[in-house]
Design a protein around this motif. Structure first.
Motif, PDB file in Angstrom:
ATOM      1  N   GLY A  69      36.619  45.014  40.904  1.00 19.59           N
ATOM      2  CA  GLY A  69      36.551  43.588  40.448  1.00 19.59           C
ATOM      3  C   GLY A  69      38.087  43.269  40.126  1.00 19.59           C
ATOM      4  N   ARG A  72      39.321  42.186  43.464  1.00 26.07           N
ATOM      5  CA  ARG A  72      38.982  40.968  44.190  1.00 26.07           C
ATOM      6  C   ARG A  72      39.744  39.944  43.492  1.00 26.07           C
ATOM      7  NH1 ARG A  72      33.772  43.764  44.216  1.00 26.07           N
ATOM      8  NH2 ARG A  72      33.436  42.653  42.325  1.00 26.07           N
ATOM      9  N   ALA A  73      39.655  40.060  42.198  1.00 25.45           N
ATOM     10  CA  ALA A  73      40.407  39.165  41.355  1.00 25.45           C
ATOM     11  C   ALA A  73      41.961  38.639  41.778  1.00 25.45           C
ATOM     12  CB  ALA A  73      40.339  39.228  40.050  1.00 25.45           C
ATOM     13  N   GLU A  74      42.503  39.703  41.986  1.00 27.63           N
ATOM     14  CA  GLU A  74      43.921  39.559  42.600  1.00 27.63           C
ATOM     15  C   GLU A  74      44.411  39.215  44.050  1.00 27.63           C
ATOM     16  OE1 GLU A  74      47.197  40.949  41.023  1.00 27.63           O
ATOM     17  OE2 GLU A  74      46.082  40.483  39.150  1.00 27.63           O
ATOM     18  N   ASP A  77      39.928  36.391  45.393  1.00 33.26           N
ATOM     19  CA  ASP A  77      39.482  34.958  44.696  1.00 33.26           C
ATOM     20  C   ASP A  77      40.673  34.005  44.788  1.00 33.26           C
ATOM     21  OD1 ASP A  77      37.476  36.398  43.949  1.00 33.26           O
ATOM     22  OD2 ASP A  77      37.839  36.495  41.873  1.00 33.26           O
TER      23      ASP A  77
END
Lengths: 200, 200
Positions: A69, A72-74, A77
């Protein structure tokens, strides 16, 4: 304490355990992650830590999921709204190298760290690591095909070859940064990616 | 038993311990290598195993040295007589990919396996792993410079960029083979190497 409050507290404690587990396992590995170490770090009892997960393997899988997660956020997204195909490929590979150069995990690329730990073993954790790499490869392949269809890459481009090379550059960057402290590696990686994407 | 005979026996036992230590650490890591495990596997006492090395760290360093010797024997020695520069680069990268595809270590590339284990730590073992990678990079850079001088690579070639990309392709191949069981990776790697060396 109302039941609602208890659930909220339990969730918060669980998240705190997982957050610490991500940090520890980034350096020590998911096998090296011990309930006793987490309990000490978080000033909890071992039973208190384990109670949130049931088994060490469930803790390992939750920890891996949390780390994915963060990746993905780094990396993903922030580029999800960029135009699909070459523009998004360039944006996400740039973030990917940035994540390897100066990322959120103390041990560098989280998946690489746990890959070498589990690749000689079977089991659910290894399967989850493999699945994460396959999913990321599929995301990259989709972008490459979009770039081909848009005429941004030659029609004869083999998406599998481009995805292989991008992944190799990423793991190579991780090793150069983590093991050798090689500060030129991110620049060399970005140049190699632009050559691979004919975007020199 | 003459003293000469004792030394020979001790050497043989030491070699047997190191050989087993290489196998075990290829899968379990050099930290995961325990004296107790080796003693059980070799039907020796723990003191008998440790007596040949003195400390666990000395055993780790001897094990790493032996693994590096196996890499040299597999990848470098067979090409040492090939003409320096591009011919030798192509021959050694071909052997390098072969070593990653179907090599002597059960856990794949030995240095990659121990790199991720030690890259977050300090100490003599980590230093020895880094030194091994730097030495190999220097060997590759010398061949690239020879190829440039011979006109086999463009004059403007940056040896560091080529060495980085060859190393990245190798660690990428290792991850694809070991984690994903990807049987296309060696072919993709050989093609990517030929592109990188303008030897398509």
């Amino acid at each position: 304490v109302s039941p609602r409050r208890s659930v909220a507290e339990a969730l918060t404690t669980r998240e705190a355990i997982v957050a610490r587990a991500v940090e520890v396992s980034s350096l020590e590995g998911l096998e090296g992650l011990t309930i006793g170490r987490l309990a000490t770090d978080l000033e909890m009892s071992k039973a208190g830590v384990l109670g949130h997960f049931g088994t060490k393997q469930a803790l390992q899988l939750s920890t891996l999921e949390a780390a994915l997660g963060i990746f993905r956020a780094e990396v993903w997204d922030p580029v999800a709204e960029v135009d699909a195909g070459l523009p998004r490929l360039l944006a996400l590979t740039d973030r990917w190298i940035g994540y390897l150069e100066d990322g959120p995990f103390p041990g560098g690329c989280y998946v690489t760290a746990v890959s070498t730990e589990f690749d000689g073993r079977g089991g659910p954790v290894r399967d989850a690591v493999s699945a994460a790499v396959r999913t990321w490869d599929a995301v990259l392949a989709r972008e490459v095909r979009t770039a081909i269809d848009a005429g941004d890459l030659p029609q004869e481009t083999d998406p599998a070859a481009v995805v292989f090379l991008l992944g190799a550059i990423a793991v190579g960057t991780n090793q150069a940064v983590q093991l050798l402290g090689d500060r030129r590696a991110p620049r060399l990686a970005r140049a190699a990616i632009r050559t691979a994407l004919h975007a020199g």
